[in-house]
Design an enzyme around this catalytic site. Structure first.
Site, PDB file in Angstrom:
ATOM      1  N   HIS A 165       0.834  -1.205   0.000  1.00 41.32           N
ATOM      2  CA  HIS A 165       0.000   0.000   0.000  1.00 41.32           C
ATOM      3  C   HIS A 165       0.870   1.257   0.000  1.00 41.32           C
ATOM      4  O   HIS A 165       0.652   2.177  -0.798  1.00 41.32           O
ATOM      5  CB  HIS A 165      -0.900  -0.052   1.243  1.00 41.32           C
ATOM      6  CG  HIS A 165      -1.776   1.130   1.438  1.00 41.32           C
ATOM      7  ND1 HIS A 165      -3.113   1.120   1.121  1.00 41.32           N
ATOM      8  CD2 HIS A 165      -1.523   2.361   1.938  1.00 41.32           C
ATOM      9  CE1 HIS A 165      -3.644   2.305   1.423  1.00 41.32           C
ATOM     10  NE2 HIS A 165      -2.695   3.068   1.920  1.00 41.32           N
ATOM     11  N   GLU A 166       1.861   1.304   0.875  1.00 47.50           N
ATOM     12  CA  GLU A 166       2.702   2.495   0.989  1.00 47.50           C
ATOM     13  C   GLU A 166       3.650   2.632  -0.203  1.00 47.50           C
ATOM     14  O   GLU A 166       3.912   3.747  -0.656  1.00 47.50           O
ATOM     15  CB  GLU A 166       3.475   2.500   2.307  1.00 47.50           C
ATOM     16  CG  GLU A 166       2.615   2.422   3.562  1.00 47.50           C
ATOM     17  CD  GLU A 166       1.544   3.497   3.723  1.00 47.50           C
ATOM     18  OE1 GLU A 166       1.471   4.446   2.915  1.00 47.50           O
ATOM     19  OE2 GLU A 166       0.751   3.377   4.665  1.00 47.50           O
TER      20      GLU A 166
END
Length: 163
Positions: A133-134
């Site tokens: 996600h990051e």
């Protein structure tokens, strides 16, 4: 250490790729400290420098407050499993909205520490989700782009109503 303002969706900065960090100095350590404080205040379990308007490839993830935060500088996925898992995701730039996203269940990430040391780490479960996600965010891919068009449109409408 300072709590910095978080950029909110649909700010165009969230769709920009972050630049590779080349200076491992006090400014970087200060940025990591600010990211950690900002993430905790949000509250959240992950944050990237672009979330606070700094286009550098830096992310901080903290799944367990007692274990403390982990910082990943210039992270990149070097391997991902074929097996996938669905997990609820959201963003501190779009508070109050979450949806299930399907991603590889396990990943191996190469990254640097705040002192510039290169390491690799394998992760599964929630940590694998957070890393993907990051890293997406560092690549300018805001998490809702991983949703179907219909789910994305619904999420945006729900967020607009909250705002």
């Amino acid at each position: 250490m300072a709590i910095r303002p978080i950029i909110r969706f649909p700010n165009p900065t969230l769709g920009m790729s972050a630049k590779t960090v080349s200076r491992f100095d006090e400014d970087l350590r200060s940025l990591v400290d600010d990211l950690t404080e900002t993430m905790r205040a949000a509250p959240g379990i992950g944050i990237t420098a672009p979330h606070i308007g700094v286009l550098q490839r830096v992310t901080v993830i903290e799944l367990d407050r007692q274990a403390g935060p982990q910082c990943f500088v210039n992270p990149q996925i070097v391997w991902q499993s074929e097996a996938t898992a669905r997990h609820s995701e959201g963003s501190i730039s779009m508070p109050g909205i979450s949806e299930e996203v399907e991603r590889p269940d396990s990943v191996r990430v190469r990254y640097q520490t705040v002192s510039g040391e290169t390491l690799e780490e394998e992760a599964s479960g929630l940590m694998a989700v957070c890393l993907q996600h990051e890293i997406d965010q560092l690549d300018g891919i805001f998490w809702i782009r991983r949703l179907s068009r219909l789910k994305r449109e619904r999420a945006v409408k729900r967020f607009e109503k909250l705002a």
